[in-house]
Structure formats: C-alpha cells, structure tokens
Design a protein around this motif. Structure first.
Motif, short mmCIF file in Angstrom:
data_model
loop_
_atom_site.label_atom_id
_atom_site.label_comp_id
_atom_site.label_asym_id
_atom_site.label_seq_id
_atom_site.Cartn_x
_atom_site.Cartn_y
_atom_site.Cartn_z
N MET A 117 -3.10 15.10 -3.48
CA MET A 117 -4.04 15.72 -2.99
C MET A 117 -3.60 16.83 -2.28
O MET A 117 -4.25 18.13 -2.61
CB MET A 117 -4.91 14.79 -1.94
N ALA A 118 -2.48 16.84 -1.59
CA ALA A 118 -2.07 18.03 -1.09
C ALA A 118 -1.47 19.09 -1.99
O ALA A 118 -1.77 20.35 -1.88
CB ALA A 118 -0.93 17.78 -0.05
N TRP B 285 0.67 -1.01 -0.01
CA TRP B 285 -0.02 0.24 0.04
C TRP B 285 0.85 1.14 0.10
O TRP B 285 0.55 2.21 -0.42
CB TRP B 285 -0.92 0.14 1.27
N ALA C 82 3.60 17.10 -6.52
CA ALA C 82 3.37 15.97 -5.67
C ALA C 82 4.46 15.14 -6.10
O ALA C 82 4.69 14.04 -4.96
CB ALA C 82 1.89 15.35 -6.76
N SER D 71 7.42 15.91 -3.68
CA SER D 71 7.34 15.47 -2.34
C SER D 71 7.18 14.02 -2.22
O SER D 71 7.69 13.39 -1.04
CB SER D 71 5.92 16.06 -1.78
N ALA D 72 6.65 13.14 -2.94
CA ALA D 72 6.61 11.77 -2.87
C ALA D 72 8.18 11.25 -2.85
O ALA D 72 8.38 10.20 -2.01
CB ALA D 72 5.99 11.18 -4.09
N ILE E 246 -1.22 9.26 -3.14
CA ILE E 246 -2.57 9.93 -3.02
C ILE E 246 -2.44 10.82 -2.01
O ILE E 246 -3.06 12.11 -1.99
CB ILE E 246 -3.48 8.90 -2.41
N ALA E 247 -1.80 11.08 -0.92
CA ALA E 247 -1.46 12.01 -0.06
C ALA E 247 -1.01 13.01 -0.44
O ALA E 247 -1.36 14.44 -0.65
CB ALA E 247 -0.86 11.69 1.21
N CYS E 248 0.29 12.76 -1.35
CA CYS E 248 0.96 14.00 -1.97
C CYS E 248 0.48 14.70 -3.28
O CYS E 248 0.25 16.12 -3.33
CB CYS E 248 2.34 13.51 -2.54
N GLY F 28 -0.77 5.00 -1.18
CA GLY F 28 -1.09 5.90 -0.06
C GLY F 28 -0.18 7.06 -0.16
O GLY F 28 -0.87 8.23 0.02
N LEU F 29 0.93 7.14 -0.16
CA LEU F 29 1.76 8.01 -0.13
C LEU F 29 1.64 8.99 -1.42
O LEU F 29 1.36 10.23 -1.36
CB LEU F 29 3.22 7.71 -0.23
#
Lengths: 229, 112
Positions: free
Chosen positions: A191-192, A180, A206, A209-210, A187-189, A184-185
C-alpha cells in the motif's frame, strides 16, 4: 524393452501440474501473440525461461518497450523467491550428477512443491517429474500461441488467470504458515509503495521494503532471545 | 522489434531467471543453516505472494483523488478475486479456482 514403469509414477505425480500448466501456458501463449510476439518466440521463452509469472511479466515489458536493465531488475525481483527454494533443496539435490543443472533450471513453484512433497528421494524420478512439468508448460504455450494466431477467439480478460494464480498461491502459503506477520507486513509495504512510488517501481519498492522489515524483525527477535537468555 | 533484439531480450530473461534459481546452490551452500537465511526463507515467499496479489489488483482505486473513481475492470476484478478465494477455500483445487475465477472475469468484462 524400454522400462515404461519408470515414467508411470512421475507422470501421475505431474498430473495436477499438467492441468494447471496447459491452460496457464495457453494463457501465456495467447497473451504473447496478442502483444505481437511471434509464435516461435513464445514457445522459445517457455523452453529457455520457464517461469510462469516471469514470462507474463516479460511479454508485458516487451509490449511496453522496456529496456534490458528494467527487464533484468524486474525479473530478479519477481523471481527472488526462487533464491529461497534452493536453500531447502541443497541436500535433496546432492549427488544428482548430470541431472543437477536441469533440476535447478526447472525449479518452478509447482515443481518445487512436488519435489519437496515426494517421499521418494530418487534423483531419476525428480528429473522425470521436472521434465514432464516443463513439457506441459511448453505444450500449453504452443497451443495458446498457435490458436490465438489462427483462430478468432475473444480472449479479453484471460490475463486474470495470473491474478487468480497469485491469490491461490497466497492462500496456500497462508494455510501452510498460519502466521499474520508476513501478510500484514506485505499489505503495509504494498500500500505504501502504491501510494508513494510511480507504477513501474511499485513491485521493487514493496518487495525491497518487505525484505528490509523482515531483516529488522529477525534482529528484534534475536535481541529479545538474547535478553531473555 | 527485429529478431536479434527479440533473441537478446529472451536470453536476458532466461539468464536472469536461471540466476535466481542457481545462486543459492553456488553461493550459500555453506550458510544454508544460518538463522537469518531460514527466517527470510520462511517469511519472504508468503510476503511476496501477497504483494503480487495487490500489484495485480492495483487498478482498482475506488477513492483515487478523493473521488469515486472505478475503472471499467475494477469491480469485475474484485468480484472475480472473491470468487477465486471462495472457490479455493471451499474445494482447495488450484485449477478449479483459477479457471472458475478467470472464466467469470472474462464473462463480466466481455458481456458487461
């Protein structure tokens, strides 16, 4: 007599790529001509750039009148995944001689998948597979660009092929990795970046930062192992 | 755009794309087995793919400015994406998934 069977195995290996590259290349050709790129330029892009998502991005930026710095940064970011393909092929391409520059140039997602899944480690065969895939891509671009310049065809929505390609590649990555963490990482990056950054910097923010978070994750894993040892 | 500018634009794209492919072969040949490189090589590609999916679907913003606000292509985009994912999980045929989803999207956008 010319040895035709030296082409048979590479042709069979490249068939699934042909079925993908002809329509996708055509989608690129149609999109390029719609944005105002001449037919010859669309085919030239497929000859010298030869990157699926990269070329879609290039014509989008061309249409938006983006500058050369924007184009360079966006292309570097989008194609940064290629950096990691080479690492796993360092040994594979060793001793391929005059074919090596072309093998590296033609290293798309699909060619990479084919070459890394081939039991046969023959350089000549790898070269022929790469060449055939490149040919399908150019042929698709030519068909799309020429058809869209000459035939009335309502192509509204065809750009979704690129979104569909990304979804398919993500599912393939997920089934290969079965973890995952990167998803998950990501999706977070994403969205931010979507919320915090202007649209033109979203991808850069994105992916940047990922990469940084993966670096942090690597250090944490290494420190944990160090503490356990 | 004149032909010279167009050719320069294409050349920049070509050189940049080739650079991303050739850099590991010239620069990292000696460090190919470094654990950090292996770590990034394993996790960055799937993360990038996931980000590209979200990037491609970014126009779908149902709650923009705290109000229900969906562009005309928003729902077709989401429905077609679900079709692509379902087709792909079912048949594992990349071509079928891409053509099926794109065909449905084009039909929804053009007829809807």
């Amino acid at each position: 007599m010319y040895d035709t069977h030296r082409w048979r195995a590479p042709f069979q290996a490249s068939l699934p790529v042909m079925f993908g590259y002809l329509p996708l290349g055509a989608a690129f050709g149609i999109l390029a001509v719609e944005i105002g790129t001449p037919v010859w330029a669309a085919v030239l892009m497929s000859l010298v750039i030869y990157a699926g998502a990269g070329q879609f991005l290039a014509v989008a930026l061309l249409g938006a009148g983006a500058g050369l710095v924007d184009v360079t940064v966006a292309t570097l970011m989008l194609n940064s995944r290629h950096l990691f393909y080479g690492l796993s092929l360092l040994k594979r391409f060793k001793g391929s001689g005059w074919r090596k520059p072309y093998l590296i140039f033609a290293l798309t997602d699909e060619t990479y998948s084919l070459l890394t899944s081939q039991a046969n480690q023959n350089h000549d065969q790898a070269f022929r597979i790469s060449l055939l895939n490149h040919l399908w891509w150019m042929l698709g671009s030519l068909i799309g660009a020429a058809a869209s310049a000459n035939i009335e065809f309502d192509s509204r929505g065809i750009e979704f092929a690129l979104t569909a390609l990304f979804i398919v590649l993500t599912l393939e990555q997920a089934s290969r990795l079965r973890r995952w963490l990167p998803f998950g990482l990501a999706i977070a990056c994403a969205m931010a970046a979507l919320i915090l950054l202007p649209d033109r910097h979203m991808l850069l923010g994105a992916i940047g930062s990922a990469s940084l978070l993966l670096l942090v994750h690597y250090r944490m894993m290494r420190d944990n192992q160090g503490a356990q040892a | 755009m004149n032909i010279a500018d167009l050719l320069i634009f294409i050349a920049v794209c070509a050189v940049t794309t080739f650079a991303t492919r050739v850099i590991p072969f010239v620069a990292l040949a000696k460090h190919a087995d470094h654990p950090l490189i292996l770590h990034l090589g394993r996790y960055l590609p799937p993360a990038v793919m996931m980000i590209l999916v979200i990037y491609a679907l970014r126009e779908f913003r149902p709650m923009l400015d705290s109000q229900l606000n969906v562009s005309s292509t928003g729902w077709p985009m989401i429905i077609a994406s679900i079709i692509v994912a379902t087709l792909h999980l079912w048949r594992r045929n990349a071509l079928l998934s891409i053509i099926g989803g794109t065909g449905m999207y084009m039909a929804m956008v053009q007829l809807g």
